[in-house]
Design an enzyme around this catalytic site. Structure first.
Site, short mmCIF file in Angstrom:
data_model
loop_
_atom_site.label_atom_id
_atom_site.label_comp_id
_atom_site.label_asym_id
_atom_site.label_seq_id
_atom_site.Cartn_x
_atom_site.Cartn_y
_atom_site.Cartn_z
N CYS A 186 0.81 -1.23 0.00
CA CYS A 186 0.00 0.00 0.00
C CYS A 186 0.84 1.27 0.00
CB CYS A 186 -0.95 -0.01 1.18
SG CYS A 186 -2.01 -1.48 1.19
N HIS B 85 -9.40 3.59 -1.47
CA HIS B 85 -8.03 3.06 -1.39
C HIS B 85 -7.70 2.19 -2.59
CE1 HIS B 85 -4.29 1.69 0.14
NE2 HIS B 85 -4.70 0.66 0.87
#
Lengths: 124, 388
Positions: free
Chosen positions: B84, B335
């Site tokens: 991420c 996200h």
């Protein structure tokens, strides 16, 4: 030179129902899983050592939404065995495991769809 | 001291997109190029982030494909993958290259699709996300990423008394902020009760404690300090720190410290010659509500253990004394893994320019971005400031 303590040695032991950690031959720290170089002192070569088979729950979660191929819900936690920690499945006959609870090693668990083995502990 | 400057930003909405990755990224990249007013021939290199395209869409070697889509084939291009923290690491490498004098002007960006538009449902995507945990020593347990952050958060709750209600306040605040962000995946408010009543994913996290699977892209143009003056609204990058920690979780000494975030923060503050007290706001990696609490302590906004009470007291709201995630954060903005880090840089830039519209904070001069990867074992911290 003894055989390297590596994933194959760790997982083969687990499949036999034995729980091995790695002990640094220089700083004498014990780790729950193999690693080629000691994370604490950079010494190369950890020796296999039997881990304590009873310990406590350092942290735990109940996974309700598992990855494809796993049957949920189940508990995954980090167990503390003297100074070593490792990630493991935790089973309880009654109730839920909580931080600080005592657990005992119960062998290797093949729950992954590809059959790879994980350490299993049971709530005392 | 200024290491580099951001002179143009672009970003798609985060949500569900049916375009292929090159076209999705192209929207953000062309918007950034137009926002800067940079001539394509002036772009020296392309720093690109995509975390999982190979697993999710059988799509790899994307840097030259995307460069071709936007008319930049022929220049240097490189792809980064750090779970991420993917595109924050692309940004870090771009800033370092510009600061070192290797390039004058670069394009930095990221793109990802994580929704069922990829053909993958929740179970399959949960499995792909779990690939960022240790293959040998964690994945066989069935540990998921909500599970990873649940383990960190449960220990924080045990040590400091952080409550599920305090976690829920993070979701409520970020959903509210998302209503002011036209690019946000979620544009609706929620309540503490609605969060606590939503189904458990991995305790203590309910569904509403978790960020969504999103599609989207973000891009910025980064120039050297010297070149920045020829652009209209440069925002200066004064510090970028990055650090790693031990994997798997069992090797970490203090799991909820998220030590790489603390180490990267120290580096970034030292480069920027600043402190937490002098940072006006932060965009942090709230993949789960508990992650925002841990981040708010790791970046020094609150003492260890005070993050939960601070969230409940409203101190991190847009009108609080320590605003966090005015964009809505990962929780409400969304996200899309490889786009998230650069989208934080977009938010910092717009806030520091005074261009953030309904979510504009009160005249901030310095902001921080916190983007983590995996179990927080990679963290990138960036400090951006109004150009002096």
């Amino acid at each position: 030179m003894t055989d390297a303590f590596n994933y194959d040695a760790w997982t083969s032991a687990l499949e036999r129902g034995e729980l091995l950690g790695g002990r640094c031959q220089s700083c004498e720290t014990t780790f729950g899983t193999p690693v080629m170089v000691c994370p604490d002192c950079s010494h190369r070569g950890l020796a296999p050592t039997p881990l304590a088979e009873t310990g406590t729950v350092h942290t735990v979660t109940r996974i309700e939404v598992p990855p494809t191929g796993f049957e949920g819900p189940f508990f995954v936690g980090i167990v503390e065995l003297e100074d070593a920690r490792l990630t493991a499945r935790i089973e309880a006959d009654d109730g839920e495991p909580e931080i600080g609870d005592s657990v005992t090693f119960a062998g290797g668990l093949s729950a992954a769809p590809d059959g790879r083995v994980a350490p299993l502990f049971r709530l005392d | 001291m200024t290491r580099a400057s951001v002179v143009g930003v672009g970003m798609t909405t985060f949500g569900v997109h049916d375009q292929p990755l090159p076209e999705l990224f192209g929207q953000a990249a062309l918007d950034a190029i137009d926002d800067a007013g940079v001539m394509p021939g002036d772009i020296d290199s392309f720093y690109f982030g995509n975390a999982m395209g190979g697993q999710t869409e059988n799509d790899t070697h994307l840097a030259p494909t995307l460069a071709t889509e936007i008319g930049l084939a022929g220049i240097e291009a490189q792809r980064f993958e750090d779970a991420c923290a993917t595109s924050a690491n692309a940004f870090k490498n771009a800033v370092e290259a510009v600061d070192a004098g290797i390039h004058d002007t670069v394009l930095v960006g990221g793109v990802e699709r994580c929704t069922p538009e990829t053909g993958k449902g929740t179970g399959a995507m949960t499995e792909i996300f779990a690939s960022a945990s240790h293959r040998q020593y964690e994945q066989p347990t069935g540990l998921t990423f909500p599970g990873v952050f649940a383990l960190l958060t449960k220990r924080h709750m045990h040590d400091y008394g952080t409550t599920e209600r305090q976690l829920a306040h993070v979701a409520v605040k970020n959903h509210y902020n998302g209503t002011n962000n036209p690019r946000a995946h979620f544009g609706t408010e929620t309540t503490v009760e609605a969060v606590l009543d939503s189904p458990i994913v991995a305790d203590p996290f309910h569904l509403m404690d978790c960020c969504p699977f999103s599609d989207g892209a973000a891009a910025v143009i980064v120039t050297s300090d010297d070149v920045a003056d020829s652009y209209d609204e440069p925002v200066d990058v004064t510090g970028v720190g990055q650090a790693t920690g031990r994997v798997p979780l069992g090797l970490k000494s203090d799991i909820h410290a998220t030590q790489p975030a603390r180490d990267a923060t120290a580096t970034a503050y030292e480069q920027a010659d600043t402190t937490a007290e002098a940072v006006d706001f932060a965009e942090v990696h709230d993949c789960f509500t508990g992650a925002e609490i841990l981040a708010s302590e790791a970046i020094g906004f609150f003492e260890d253990g005070d993050g939960g009470p601070a969230a409940e007291a409203g101190r991190t709201a847009a009108d609080g004394d320590r605003p966090i995630n005015p964009s809505g954060g990962l929780k409400a903005k969304g996200h899309p893994i490889g786009a998230t880090g650069v989208s934080q840089i977009v938010e910092l830039t717009e806030q520091l320019r005074g261009d953030a519209g309904a979510r504009q904070l009160d005249d901030p001069t310095r902001g921080l971005a916190h983007n983590l990867g995996g179990d927080a074992a990679t963290t990138v911290i960036s400090v951006l400031e109004v150009r002096g």
